[in-house]
Motif scaffolding. Structure first.
Motif, short mmCIF file in Angstrom:
data_model
loop_
_atom_site.label_atom_id
_atom_site.label_comp_id
_atom_site.label_asym_id
_atom_site.label_seq_id
_atom_site.Cartn_x
_atom_site.Cartn_y
_atom_site.Cartn_z
N PHE A 54 27.91 32.37 28.00
CA PHE A 54 28.39 34.28 27.49
C PHE A 54 29.04 34.40 29.80
N LEU A 55 27.11 34.02 30.15
CA LEU A 55 27.81 34.23 31.72
C LEU A 55 28.53 33.98 32.86
N PHE A 56 29.56 32.49 31.36
CA PHE A 56 30.69 32.06 32.44
C PHE A 56 31.55 32.89 32.04
N VAL A 57 31.68 33.22 31.20
CA VAL A 57 32.32 33.94 30.50
C VAL A 57 32.68 35.57 31.49
N GLY A 86 18.44 28.28 28.89
CA GLY A 86 18.13 26.35 27.89
C GLY A 86 18.96 27.14 27.20
N ASN A 87 19.23 28.32 27.22
CA ASN A 87 20.57 28.80 25.38
C ASN A 87 22.08 28.39 26.34
N LEU A 88 22.45 27.60 25.55
CA LEU A 88 24.37 27.21 25.70
C LEU A 88 24.82 28.57 25.67
N GLN A 89 24.79 29.20 24.33
CA GLN A 89 25.63 30.57 23.63
C GLN A 89 25.13 31.25 25.62
N THR A 90 24.11 31.58 26.20
CA THR A 90 23.97 32.36 27.00
C THR A 90 24.53 32.05 28.09
N TYR A 91 24.21 30.80 28.60
CA TYR A 91 24.92 30.50 30.00
C TYR A 91 27.12 30.68 29.63
#
Length: 619
Positions: A604-607, A597-602
């Motif tokens: 990071f995983l996308f990059v 649910g953390n936007l920064q985590t998503y």
């Protein structure tokens, strides 16, 4: 066929009574008894009317298609011939007397209406066995009889002993029924039919139609009779079934249920080859001897009669095995008269003694219970095979069958059993009805009411004359095409045609009565244990069969169940299923970490994912 509706009414009236009592009249004792008694008495009257209209030798079927699957067609049908119509008279006639008797015996019981509902359910089930025209229908009613007997044996379910006896009877019978079902499937697989008439036509046209499976199929079918008719080694349930009310003992364990096995063997007699009959004869003979020996040292009035029933059933099974279905059915019929009489007379004694059942607490009841005394004496004489009572004629026919088949071993066993039967029967008689009162209950005993003594008198009449009123004429025509019809006078003198078994049978019976008189006329305790020593102890403890089964089969069953429980609990569920379950759980937990649910985590995983894809493409 005249009055075609009557057989259907005979069959379904008792189940209608059982349903009506259960749903509507449990609180009305009078209505419940009226419905139950009315159904079986109406069945008896309709049976007489149907036989009168069509003749006892009528042979036909009434059949309706029930199931049709491919080549398998199962009918719900009624087989009407001399065998089934005579059994109709026994079940409804003797059963009707027991129903009437039950009004007095169960008068003060809180479960009065429930008792009559169960009696009617049992009657319906037993009539279904009698009238069934195919194996599947018979097996269904066979199992219904098992359920009914379970309910009746355990009627006083608040007593642990009654509950245990009901479970024991039910489980032991299932063992025999498993073999019975396998035999039915084997016969259907080979002959392609389950209808009795079609099967008989197949065997008549081709006596070796069953091929090498004939003996196995016959013995598997016999397993059903071993259970229902309590033959060795499944004999252990019947004496314990005495925990039920005495009318139940009379109905189930004298006249009907236990006779179902013998009736079934006679119904499918054409399927039994010589090898199967040989085994059946020796199983019957051994059961008869074993039960007679045990009866000698029993002290419970009902258990003595119960072991006597076991012994007489062994006689019947032995007769079937000796190629004598007519003699077996003859003895089945007379036995229904005098054994139901003895059970009901024993129930009268129990009521008069305030529910005391130990014969050594009785004594001198002949003066206080004269009707019970005289009717019990008639039943005892019939059971002992004293002429001219019914048991003499039917027992003599079995003894004659032994000699006709030149089986001198079984003839000797049967003669010895005849002497034992007379001995233990009159041991019971002398201890209960003669000598001195042994307890206060005996001193204050009283005769039973008319509703109980009247059925005793009626049954006593048939126990006295049932041997020469033409019963064998009806059964003989069923199994022998050119059977000679005898008059009543000829029937009366029939044993004279086989004087050897007649004279020996009478002689050993009189010796047995004389020994019983010498030992028990004024006895206050049993003198036999001191004379027989360990043998008396073994007989009193039923030759330790229950203990043997407990130490072997029951323990083996418990051990196997414990092993299977361990395998199920630890190998199947704990390891195999647990491995799948645990792996799924761990995978789910790992994947759950990706959903933060953390936007920064998503982002990071996308990059990171894009970088991995670019690396793979550029490489």
């Amino acid at each position: 066929m005249k009055h075609e509706l009557f057989p259907w009414l005979i069959l379904f009236l008792p189940i209608f009574a059982a349903a009506t009592i259960t749903l509507f009249t449990l609180r009305s004792r009078c209505c419940s008894a009226f419905l139950s008694i009315g159904a079986i008495v109406a069945g008896f009257i309709l049976s007489i009317l149907f036989i009168h209209a069509n003749g006892i030798h009528f042979a036909g079927e009434i059949s309706k298609t029930w199931l049709s699957i491919g080549n398998l067609q199962i009918d719900f049908g009624l087989k009407l011939d001399a065998l089934s119509m005579m059994m109709l008279l026994i079940v409804t006639g003797v059963g009707g007397a027991i129903h009437i008797y039950s009004v007095g015996y169960m008068h003060e019981d809180a479960g009065f209406s429930r008792f009559f509902a169960k009696l009617s359910l049992f009657t319906f089930s037993m009539l279904g066995i009698v009238l069934a025209n195919n194996f599947i229908e018979m097996f269904i009613f066979w199992e219904l009889v098992g359920v009914s007997s379970y309910l009746l044996i355990g009627f006083w379910f608040e007593k642990p002993s009654a509950g245990d006896a009901a479970k024991k009877a039910f489980i032991v019978n299932r063992l025999g029924d498993f073999g019975f079902l396998l035999g039915i499937l084997m016969i259907w697989g080979i002959l392609g039919s389950l209808n009795f008439a079609a099967l008989q036509n197949s065997i008549t046209a081709n006596p070796v139609a069953l091929g090498t499976a004939a003996t196995i199929a016959g013995l598997l079918i016999f397993c059903g009779a071993v259970g229902k008719s309590a033959q060795f080694p499944l004999h252990v349930w019947l004496p314990d079934a005495m925990e039920g009310p005495t009318p139940v003992s009379a109905l189930i364990h004298a006249a009907t249920m236990v006779a179902a096995g013998v009736y079934m063997l006679c119904r499918i007699f054409f399927l039994l080859n010589a090898d199967a009959l040989h085994v059946i004869a020796y199983i019957g003979g051994f059961t008869a001897l074993l039960a007679a020996l045990i009866a000698v040292q029993q002290n419970d009035i009902k258990r003595i009669i119960a072991y006597s029933t076991l012994s007489q059933l062994g006689y019947m099974v032995m007769a079937v095995g000796l190629n004598g279905p007519t003699a077996a059915m003859f003895h089945l019929t007379t036995h229904a008269f005098f054994k139901a009489l003895l059970f009901l007379a024993a129930g009268s004694v129990i009521i008069g003694m305030h529910h005391e059942q130990d014969i050594w607490h009785m004594g001198n009841l002949r003066k206080k219970m004269p009707i019970t005394f005289w009717t019990f004496l008639i039943g005892a004489l019939a059971l002992s095979g004293i002429p001219p009572f019914a048991g003499f004629y039917s027992k003599d026919s079995i003894l004659a069958q032994c000699l006709e088949q030149k089986n001198y071993l079984l003839f000797g066993v049967a003669i010895f059993i005849a002497g034992l039967t007379a001995f233990y029967t009159f041991r019971l008689f002398f201890v209960v009805f003669t000598g001195k009162e042994k307890t206060d209950h005996a001193k204050h005993a009283h005769e039973s009411p008319l509703v109980m003594t009247l059925p005793l008198v009626v049954l006593a009449v048939f126990a006295a004359v049932g041997g020469f009123i033409g019963i064998t004429n009806n059964y003989g025509s069923q199994f022998v095409a050119d059977h000679e019809t005898l008059s009543v006078a000829q029937q009366f003198l029939e044993p004279l045609h086989t004087p050897v078994p007649m004279l020996i049978g009478i002689g050993v019976a009189l010796i047995g009565i004389f020994i019983a008189f010498s030992l028990y006329k004024n006895a206050t305790s049993d003198p036999l244990p001191a004379k027989l020593g360990g043998l008396a102890t073994a007989m009193k403890n039923k030759f330790y069969f229950d203990e043997l089964y407990e130490a072997t089969f029951v323990r083996a069953h418990d051990f196997i169940a414990a092993v299977m429980d361990w395998i199920d609990r630890w190998l199947l569920e704990g390891f195999s299923i647990g491995l799948v379950r645990g792996g799924t759980d761990l995978t789910g937990r790992a994947l759950r970490l990706l959903q933060t649910g953390n936007l920064q985590t998503y982002a990071f995983l996308f990059v990171l994912g894009m970088a991995v894809v670019l690396w793979l493409v550029l490489k």
